[in-house]
Design a protein around this motif. Structure first.
Motif, PDB file in Angstrom:
ATOM      1  N   ILE A 678      -4.917   5.430   3.251  1.00  0.00           N
ATOM      2  CA  ILE A 678      -3.882   5.096   2.259  1.00  0.00           C
ATOM      3  C   ILE A 678      -3.504   3.619   2.379  1.00  0.00           C
ATOM      4  CG2 ILE A 678      -1.513   5.553   1.534  1.00  0.00           C
ATOM      5  CD1 ILE A 678      -1.905   8.431   2.637  1.00  0.00           C
ATOM      6  N   ASP A 679      -3.308   3.143   3.617  1.00  0.00           N
ATOM      7  CA  ASP A 679      -2.933   1.738   3.828  1.00  0.00           C
ATOM      8  C   ASP A 679      -4.018   0.793   3.342  1.00  0.00           C
ATOM      9  OD1 ASP A 679      -0.569   2.598   4.954  1.00  0.00           O
ATOM     10  OD2 ASP A 679      -1.273   2.411   7.025  1.00  0.00           O
ATOM     11  N   ASP A 680      -5.294   1.132   3.624  1.00  0.00           N
ATOM     12  CA  ASP A 680      -6.404   0.283   3.168  1.00  0.00           C
ATOM     13  C   ASP A 680      -6.434   0.212   1.654  1.00  0.00           C
ATOM     14  OD1 ASP A 680      -7.123  -0.161   5.767  1.00  0.00           O
ATOM     15  OD2 ASP A 680      -8.753   1.314   5.795  1.00  0.00           O
ATOM     16  N   TRP A 681      -6.216   1.344   1.016  1.00  0.00           N
ATOM     17  CA  TRP A 681      -6.279   1.364  -0.449  1.00  0.00           C
ATOM     18  C   TRP A 681      -5.129   0.543  -1.038  1.00  0.00           C
ATOM     19  CZ3 TRP A 681      -3.277   2.647  -4.544  1.00  0.00           C
ATOM     20  CH2 TRP A 681      -3.913   2.723  -5.776  1.00  0.00           C
ATOM     21  N   ALA A 688      -0.808  -2.235 -10.012  1.00  0.00           N
ATOM     22  CA  ALA A 688       0.523  -2.203  -9.375  1.00  0.00           C
ATOM     23  C   ALA A 688       1.214  -0.852  -9.563  1.00  0.00           C
ATOM     24  CB  ALA A 688       1.392  -3.318  -9.944  1.00  0.00           C
ATOM     25  N   ALA A 689       1.144  -0.270 -10.793  1.00  0.00           N
ATOM     26  CA  ALA A 689       1.806   1.009 -11.047  1.00  0.00           C
ATOM     27  C   ALA A 689       1.161   2.127 -10.238  1.00  0.00           C
ATOM     28  CB  ALA A 689       1.753   1.341 -12.536  1.00  0.00           C
ATOM     29  N   MET A 690      -0.180   2.084 -10.114  1.00  0.00           N
ATOM     30  CA  MET A 690      -0.874   3.092  -9.313  1.00  0.00           C
ATOM     31  C   MET A 690      -0.458   2.988  -7.851  1.00  0.00           C
ATOM     32  SD  MET A 690      -4.969   3.829  -8.815  1.00  0.00           S
ATOM     33  CE  MET A 690      -5.351   3.670 -10.554  1.00  0.00           C
ATOM     34  N   LYS A 691      -0.342   1.777  -7.341  1.00  0.00           N
ATOM     35  CA  LYS A 691       0.086   1.586  -5.951  1.00  0.00           C
ATOM     36  C   LYS A 691       1.484   2.161  -5.724  1.00  0.00           C
ATOM     37  CE  LYS A 691      -2.493  -2.563  -4.654  1.00  0.00           C
ATOM     38  NZ  LYS A 691      -2.353  -3.954  -4.182  1.00  0.00           N
ATOM     39  N   ALA A 692       2.382   1.913  -6.687  1.00  0.00           N
ATOM     40  CA  ALA A 692       3.749   2.424  -6.557  1.00  0.00           C
ATOM     41  C   ALA A 692       3.754   3.948  -6.521  1.00  0.00           C
ATOM     42  CB  ALA A 692       4.614   1.910  -7.702  1.00  0.00           C
TER      43      ALA A 692
END
Length: 701
Positions: A678-681, A688-692
């Motif tokens: 998860i951290d690597d991704w 940005a919205a997907m990361k949030a």
């Protein structure tokens, strides 16, 4: 020897004796009576209140006002948020009582009105007069006498001398508050305009409350804004006037009421209340009552039915009905149970489909509540004591020296023959709605009923039990293990081994380890505390990825509970299915769990699984709208509607398929609970919205 007394000396002696007698009758004896009456009242003596009232009635002038000041006004409740004796939220009840005399009898509303009216009419015009006026106004409001409350405040304001300006303004502000609560905004605005002509330091009581009332009036004029209104009655039809009503955001319910509560009002003479200008959010209603108003009654409320979700533009109605407390029949009044079973009996409740039997056990720092048996379809049930011994009691802690240790009373639970236990009943209708309960305020002979206390003395303490109660937990664990190795039919020792292992794990912030598994499996085979036992096994095997054992024990749990697995356990099983890659099966378990989870705690996982299997952002957005995650303890939880909307907007364009493939890849990392993946991704630069969204899903717990 003859004693000669002259007539004139004899006359003087008689006069002196007469004067002494008059002095004794007029001054000394009344003072003795006052002293005795005050002492009896302060100590809570049976006739103490009547004695004090007789003394007050026989007094006059400063003596009378001093008695009323000391015993009514100084310990009375003024108008204000914290003035209520009892505050009832959703599964939350606490008492607001500050007194110089903890054992003193309570004044009735009629008694307070009588003597506070006397005080306002004749006592000196000072700060105590202001307090008396506010207290009298509160009593009038609880009796539905709004006009009398306003009149008492106004007349007191007029009596105050010129050097009491701030107190005069406070009384004017109190009248404005009453006008706002009764939606007489023109009268309130007139008073506030007058108050606003003066200057007050920012942050002062007057400044902040004038601002708050001005805001409330503006909200009352805004018909387009959301509102919440309702009526509070008793089940016998009586409207409840003068009850404090507080609309509280879910982030604020972790603390007691404060003066700056943004939404607060009082019911009018018909029990009505209204909040206007309510901003979007999740709310619950708290109510404040006097002891007289709640005596013998209860507000039946459960968290899963009381949430009010405001999204904007709604006008919602929430009525509240106080119900009579259930009377308990047996076991009561410290009955001692020595047999192998115990029979609980209580009065039937009209409309009840089933009952829940709860128990309470004492610990060093208070009491611990437990559920003994639910879904009881009769108003009596006989249970084997072995069942009570198996009731989960959780773990509370007590201080020993410079550290905290598990409280042995919690661990021993209902198996402690020296503990005094209590019990209570809740009644539910066929839809699972709480109708009423036995637990509540019983403050006089008419409402008191039997006391719900009992002892269980069927068993005696073992040597291992005594080690436990002596705070020698490690030695107790070894002793229980020795007992169980000697006799595998010793269910008590088996239970206590698991409880002590759980306590050790909890103390170290760990899950139950491999050493507990053989004992848990023995308990499962013996059908001991089956719900918690199987849940612990599911959690353990899930932590090591033994999916066949997870499925096996979940199947056993589902069968044992006849398909009524708690929503938390079912959601955790759904998450374990996601972790295995069984996304559709996990989604179905999360869907079923969501239907029974008012906190919407795992809605993020459910939304993520729906997006993964269907790619339908509209469906996900609707779920987010229907099930907003509640925020507790001043913590802001994810706004899933906003997060899903961000995904929808970001996915538009020619690379929509690539976007969805990338989202599925990120969700698989989330479902696997592989934090490094998860951290690597998240470190990758795009979307940005997907990361949030992925960050929020990874933090669901």
């Amino acid at each position: 020897m003859k004693l000669k007394i002259k007539v004139k000396h004899l006359a003087a002696l008689v006069a002196a004796l007469g004067a002494s007698f008059i002095l004794l009758q007029l001054i000394v004896m009344p003072r003795v009576e006052v002293t005795v009456a005050k002492k009896h009242y302060e100590q809570g003596a049976a006739n103490g209140k009547n004695e004090l009232l007789q003394v007050i009635d026989a007094s006059s002038g400063d003596d009378k006002w001093e008695l009323i000041r000391q015993y009514m006004i100084e310990n009375g409740s003024d108008l204000g948020t914290t003035s209520f004796n009892v505050v009832i939220g959703v599964e939350t009840v606490y008492t607001n009582l500050v007194t110089s005399y903890p054992d003193q009898p309570r004044w009735t509303g009629d008694e307070k009105v009588k003597y506070l009216e006397d005080y306002l009419s004749g006592a000196p015009a000072d700060g105590y007069l202001v307090r008396a006026a506010k207290q009298l106004a509160l009593e009038y409001l609880t009796q539905g006498r709004t006009d009398d409350a306003l009149r008492a405040l106004e007349q007191t304001e007029q009596r105050l001398p010129g050097n009491y300006n701030n107190q005069r303004y406070e009384l004017r502000l109190a009248r404005a508050q009453i006008y706002v609560n009764t939606e007489q905004s023109e009268n309130a605005e007139r008073l506030l305009d007058d108050l606003n002509a003066k200057s007050y330091p920012k942050g002062s009581y007057l400044h902040d409350n004038i601002v708050k009332l001005t805001s409330q009036i503006a909200a009352q004029h805004n018909n387009a804004a959301s509102s919440v209104s309702g009526t509070i009655n008793r089940s016998d039809g009586k409207p409840m006037a003068g009850i404090g009503v507080f609309l509280r955001d879910s982030k604020e319910v972790y603390h007691s009421l404060i003066e700056s509560e943004p939404y607060q009002t009082m019911t009018d003479s018909e029990g009505n209340f209204t909040f206007k200008g309510v901003v979007p959010g999740s709310y619950v209603i708290y109510i404040g009552l006097s002891f007289e108003q709640i005596d013998g009654w209860t507000r039946p409320a459960k968290q899963d039915t009381e949430w009010i979700d405001i999204r904007g533009g709604e006008h919602l109605t929430r009525n509240i009905t106080l119900q009579r407390l259930i009377q308990l029949h047996a076991p009561v009044d410290e009955q001692v149970i020595t047999g192998k079973t115990i029979k609980f009996e209580w009065e039937p409740v009209e409309g009840a489909a089933y009952y829940t039997l709860n128990g309470t056990l004492p610990v060093e720092n208070g009491t611990v509540g437990t559920t003994i048996k639910d879904h009881i379809e009769s108003h009596a049930i006989e249970l084997p004591l072995d069942m009570l011994y198996s009731v989960p009691t959780g773990i509370s802690y007590k201080k020993l020296g410079d550290k905290y240790i598990p409280d042995p009373s919690t661990l021993l639970g209902y198996a402690n023959p020296s503990s005094r236990f209590s019990w209570n009943i809740e009644a539910y209708d066929a839809d699972g709605k709480l109708l009423t309960r036995s637990n509540g305020y019983r403050l006089n002979e008419q409402t008191m009923g039997h006391l719900p206390f009992f002892y269980l003395k069927e068993r005696s303490l073992t040597d291992a039990d005594r080690l436990l109660l002596a705070d020698r937990l490690d030695e107790a664990l070894l002793a229980y293990k020795t007992n169980y190795e000697r006799d595998e039919q010793d269910e008590h020792s088996l239970r206590m081994i698991v409880k002590l292992l759980e306590a050790n794990a909890s103390e170290n912030n760990q899950q139950l380890g491999v050493t507990a598994v053989p004992y848990l499996e023995k308990m499962a085979a013996a059908n001991i505390d089956i719900g918690n036992t199987l849940s612990s096994l599911i959690e353990y095997y899930g932590s090591i990825g033994d999916w066949s054992q997870v499925d096996r024990y979940y199947g056993m749990l589902n069968e044992a509970l006849r398909g009524k697995v708690p929503s938390y356990t079912q959601a955790q099983y759904g998450r374990l299915l996601l972790k295995q890659g069984k996304i559709q099966e996990g989604e179905e378990q999360l869907r079923q769990a969501q239907e029974n989870d008012p906190s919407n705690r795992f809605i993020g996982d459910y939304i993520a699984s729906v997006i993964y299997t269907s790619g339908n952002f509209d469906t996900a957005a609707e779920l987010a709208r229907l099930y907003p995650e509640r925020s507790y303890y001043d913590k802001s939880n994810p706004d899933w509607s906003m997060l899903v909307h961000g995904l929808l907007e970001e996915s538009q364009g020619p690379n929509k398929e690539t976007y969805f493939t990338k989202l599925q890849e990120a969700l698989r990392a989330c479902f696997s609970s592989d934090q490094s993946r998860i951290d690597d991704w998240i470190e990758e630069p795009a979307y940005a919205a997907m990361k949030a969204f992925i960050t929020a899903v990874s933090e669901v717990n």
